[in-house]
Design a protein around this motif. Sequence first.
Motif: not given
Length: 319
Positions: A18-32
């Motif tokens: 997974i590239t850095e472009d998806y970091n915010t999405l991944i972190s938000a999903m993990m936080f949820l």
Amino acid sequence: MSNQTGVSEVILVGFPGITEDYNTLISAMMFLVYMISLIANGSVICLVSGNIHLHHPMYLIIANLAASDILFDTVTLPKLIARYWFGASHMSFKVCIFQMFCVHYFGSLDSFLLMVMALDRCVSIYQPLRYTLIITTKRAFITCGICWIFLATSTNAAVAVQDSQIVLCGPNKIYSLFCTNAAVTSLACTDVTYIRRVAFVCAMVVLLVPLGLILLSYLLIIAVISSRYDNWQKAFYTCTTHLLVVGLYYAPRIFIYIVNSIRSVIINPDTNALLLFLYSVVPHMANPIIYFLSTKEIRQTVCKVLKKIKYRLYHTFCY
């Protein structure tokens, strides 16, 4: 052998592809995911501890399982969230070893608690009239304590101590969501065959011994139900909650071990990370939902609590 490594920290890669472009999405999903697990399992613990009519062996075991799941997610997910949210991917080698121990400790603990739960269901079906004499709340508490203090610790402490002595010579990237024995030993520049063998034996003990006892208990349950009960569906329904949780825990792990044992099959790092997430974290969100939907007493307690909250809110805002 002392730890003579020149590498004092490791880098948590997470999902390798997974590239850095998806970091915010991944972190938000993990936080949820972490919030859902925290709230759901925390609710189970609060319901069981705060309601006297739930102070029974089965619910005590369920509360212990929920506590184990919360602690597992707390050890792993915040660091993974920080890695994608803030770019905090670096971790000291000692912290990595501690996380590795906790990951395997709480994973083992879940297995032993599921075994205890199966034995509880077996006694309730096989000896229903003597159940309250055989399985008391005190004995259930002591048994859960043995799982926490002795069983889960003894099957993982030796591996953690050995891993802490591993010499790292250069590569320091953990291609996983969190530190595990496999990830740590892959970074070693010395022969770690013995450590891997010890870890494999411990993993088999943790997986196969409880699973064997669980299967044996259900064979006995099926035999008793078929011979004693006319309405076998109703009798077996009391075990459905446990069966669902057991399936979520053991089925994917057995699948992974089978796949890994086939030399012609090679799982790429991205698929391996996804599978690790699916069988390590997702069940922690699903288990409380299974308890709520399949356990009548917990369902009724939730309804009573919600009615009390509704009543208090009504009187607070209307008067």
